[in-house]
Design a protein around this motif. Structure first.
Motif, short mmCIF file in Angstrom:
data_model
loop_
_atom_site.label_atom_id
_atom_site.label_comp_id
_atom_site.label_asym_id
_atom_site.label_seq_id
_atom_site.Cartn_x
_atom_site.Cartn_y
_atom_site.Cartn_z
N MET A 1 -12.30 -16.18 7.29
CA MET A 1 -11.52 -15.28 6.45
C MET A 1 -10.04 -15.61 6.59
O MET A 1 -9.55 -15.82 7.69
CB MET A 1 -11.72 -13.85 6.91
N PRO A 2 -9.33 -15.63 5.50
CA PRO A 2 -7.90 -15.89 5.56
C PRO A 2 -7.14 -14.68 6.11
O PRO A 2 -7.64 -13.55 6.05
CB PRO A 2 -7.51 -16.14 4.11
N LYS A 3 -5.95 -14.93 6.60
CA LYS A 3 -5.08 -13.85 7.04
C LYS A 3 -4.30 -13.38 5.81
O LYS A 3 -3.54 -14.15 5.21
CB LYS A 3 -4.12 -14.34 8.11
N ILE A 4 -4.50 -12.12 5.43
CA ILE A 4 -3.85 -11.55 4.26
C ILE A 4 -2.88 -10.47 4.73
O ILE A 4 -3.27 -9.58 5.50
CB ILE A 4 -4.88 -10.95 3.28
N SER A 28 -10.14 -8.22 4.11
CA SER A 28 -9.49 -7.69 5.30
C SER A 28 -8.01 -8.08 5.23
O SER A 28 -7.69 -9.25 5.04
CB SER A 28 -10.15 -8.29 6.55
N PHE A 29 -7.13 -7.09 5.33
CA PHE A 29 -5.70 -7.38 5.20
C PHE A 29 -4.90 -6.45 6.10
O PHE A 29 -5.37 -5.40 6.54
CB PHE A 29 -5.24 -7.25 3.75
N THR A 30 -3.68 -6.87 6.34
CA THR A 30 -2.72 -6.06 7.09
C THR A 30 -1.69 -5.54 6.11
O THR A 30 -1.05 -6.33 5.40
CB THR A 30 -2.02 -6.90 8.18
N GLU A 31 -1.54 -4.23 6.05
CA GLU A 31 -0.53 -3.62 5.20
C GLU A 31 0.70 -3.34 6.05
O GLU A 31 0.62 -2.71 7.10
CB GLU A 31 -1.05 -2.33 4.58
N ILE A 32 1.84 -3.83 5.59
CA ILE A 32 3.10 -3.69 6.32
C ILE A 32 4.01 -2.78 5.53
O ILE A 32 4.37 -3.09 4.38
CB ILE A 32 3.75 -5.07 6.54
N ASN A 33 4.37 -1.65 6.11
CA ASN A 33 5.25 -0.69 5.46
C ASN A 33 6.66 -1.28 5.42
O ASN A 33 7.24 -1.58 6.46
CB ASN A 33 5.23 0.63 6.24
N ALA A 34 7.21 -1.45 4.21
CA ALA A 34 8.50 -2.13 4.06
C ALA A 34 9.40 -1.42 3.05
O ALA A 34 9.77 -1.97 2.01
CB ALA A 34 8.26 -3.57 3.63
#
Length: 86
Positions: A1-4, A28-34
């Protein structure tokens, strides 16, 4: 799986749409509050080559753009391969 990774901001309808599509794809992903004025927003701008809007989406470190770009990949049939083969 790629890093998203997806940089988002609260209340952003484009962010909500992009996250919903990734969820629908069971990615599967990482959500970054920006939000504006944060270091995370600066990081997103630097990583994306100067884009100032959110969301900014990265697959294995490669900027793929924002919500419109993500949906364009979906319409062209290229998103599934990107999410699996990156």
């Amino acid at each position: 799986m790629p890093k998203i990774e997806i940089y988002t901001q609260p209340g952003c309808p484009y962010c909500v749409r992009a996250v919903a599509l990734l969820d629908h794809k069971k990615a599967s992903f990482t959500e970054i509050n920006a939000p504006h004025g944060t270091q995370e927003r600066v990081d997103a701008r630097e990583r994306s080559g100067g884009r100032t809007t959110v969301p900014q989406i990265f697959v294995d470190g490669r900027a793929i753009g924002g919500c419109d770009d993500l949906f364009a990949l979906e319409r062209s049939g290229k998103l599934d391969a990107l999410l699996q083969a990156a």
